[in-house]
Write an enzyme that holds these catalytic residues in place. Sequence first.
Site, PDB file in Angstrom:
ATOM      1  CG  ASP A 147      -2.004   1.058   1.135  1.00 30.72           C
ATOM      2  OD1 ASP A 147      -1.841   2.022   0.369  1.00 30.72           O
ATOM      3  OD2 ASP A 147      -3.016   0.928   1.858  1.00 30.72           O
ATOM      4  CD  GLU A 179      -3.071   7.076   0.754  1.00 28.67           C
ATOM      5  OE1 GLU A 179      -3.939   6.418   0.152  1.00 28.67           O
ATOM      6  OE2 GLU A 179      -3.111   7.290   1.980  1.00 28.67           O
ATOM      7  CG  ASN A 180      -4.087   8.240  -3.567  1.00 26.65           C
ATOM      8  OD1 ASN A 180      -5.126   8.119  -2.927  1.00 26.65           O
ATOM      9  ND2 ASN A 180      -3.379   9.347  -3.564  1.00 26.65           N
ATOM     10  N   GLY A 195      -4.131   4.222   5.262  1.00 25.53           N
ATOM     11  CA  GLY A 195      -3.479   5.434   5.724  1.00 25.53           C
ATOM     12  C   GLY A 195      -4.437   6.531   6.105  1.00 25.53           C
ATOM     13  CG  ASP A 196      -8.027   6.990   3.734  1.00 25.59           C
ATOM     14  OD1 ASP A 196      -7.942   5.813   4.147  1.00 25.59           O
ATOM     15  OD2 ASP A 196      -8.675   7.302   2.718  1.00 25.59           O
TER      16      ASP A 196
END
Length: 481
Positions: free
Chosen positions: A228, A230-231, A305-306
Amino acid sequence: MFARAGAAGTLLVGALVGATVTAGPAGAAASGPCDIYASGGTPCVAAHSTTRALYASYNGSLYQVRRASDNATQNIGLLSAGGYANAAAQDSFCAGTSCVITVIYDQSGRGNNLTQAPAGSAAGGPDNLASATAAPTTVAGHKAYGVFVAPGTGYRNNHTSGIATGDNPEGMYAVLDGTHYNGGCCFDYGNAETDSRDDGNGTMEAIYFGNIKVWGYGSGNGPWIMADLENGLFSGVNQHLNSGDPTINYRYTTAIIKGGPNHWAIRGGNAQSGNLSTFYDGVRPNVSGYNPMKKQGAIILGTGGDNSKGAQGTFYEGVMTSGYPTDATENTVQANITSMNYGTGGTSTGTTGALHAVGAGRCLDVPNSSTTSGTQLQIWDCSGQANQTWTRTSSGQLTVYSGSTQLCLDAYNNQTTAGTKVVTWPCNGGSNQQWQFNSNGTVSSTLSGLCLDVTGAATANGTLAELWTCNGQSNQQWNLS
């Protein structure tokens, strides 16, 4: 919104301080994973486990539990320096009530403890805390408990020490339950944003385990070890298929991600035996924003992460390093992991736990916690609740609940044809309530010889269980743990 998630844990208040590494007495293990990493020049900067010490000299607390009856807390330590969790201390403290894991202590001495994840930019408030008893295991023959992450559960530390930032190199491994996963976002362990928000491409570097296909994916139906970043969940150089990243679902799975300047790798293997394999080793993804990386240095477990928290999985141990470990170092760590003889206690009589549907990545569930006789069973996201906790008795029964509400897994009305409903019924000792656990992972009815089956090989919550002609496929494979 995630139906039937466990009750939300409350925010921790006050300082939570883990023990530091201290010299252990004679007889401690010769080396642990973090001793091996240090010898390879890539020392651990975070070391988390609820099952054992990750340094030969560690003699502090592994984790903290809080019981529901009075909200009291207790640290759970080791049987000896460099050894294994004192599960008996937890069992005694939590007897007669339930407990959640409130802190997973960092054994590196840097204070990178994991506590309840706060709300992030993804929908929803602070995360739930894991049931302290939902993931029983054995390590080197000693009883222990893993961290059972049901959807909505997660841990985090946004104020860390020594974790890689920017494009600096790091490595990480985790030992996971390869049969407990889903397609939600995102069951991660590793480096994330310090503000619990999506801060753009390249602001994360974490191990992901599951079978989501929104971004990158591997061969077969999953689950896959991916990164992962991010995005994007990446199985290789792009956001699509990497056929070299295989479906990997060993009951105990070693998962590795490591990354440095324009170079990263995915490795994995069976945490009970054998060597590691490399599934990707090359340059950063060919999508803008990932070279150079912009890592921020928080640590997450069980969420994105979010704070995307729709995923599920089980974590036993894991570390993060300073520097990019060599394959040789990781191979030695893998040998150490396999020497621990992780096990479920098998399917021996008296084993109590969740009955995992391997193909669906969900658990056998009594709908709505019903205690009504004749309720047909289904699969649902694993929650660790009483309506998903099964006990195999010495007479071959599978019971749910206890006391006056105890019920048995039952082949409805003594039927012996394919398609027979599987229901709960008062225990009566009949052959339609006796079950055989087979070496290929199937569970068959003593009465009919038919196998416990997830109808139509479906994977959705609410899919009903039934009996069907045994075929050995994944929708007939179960794991009691």
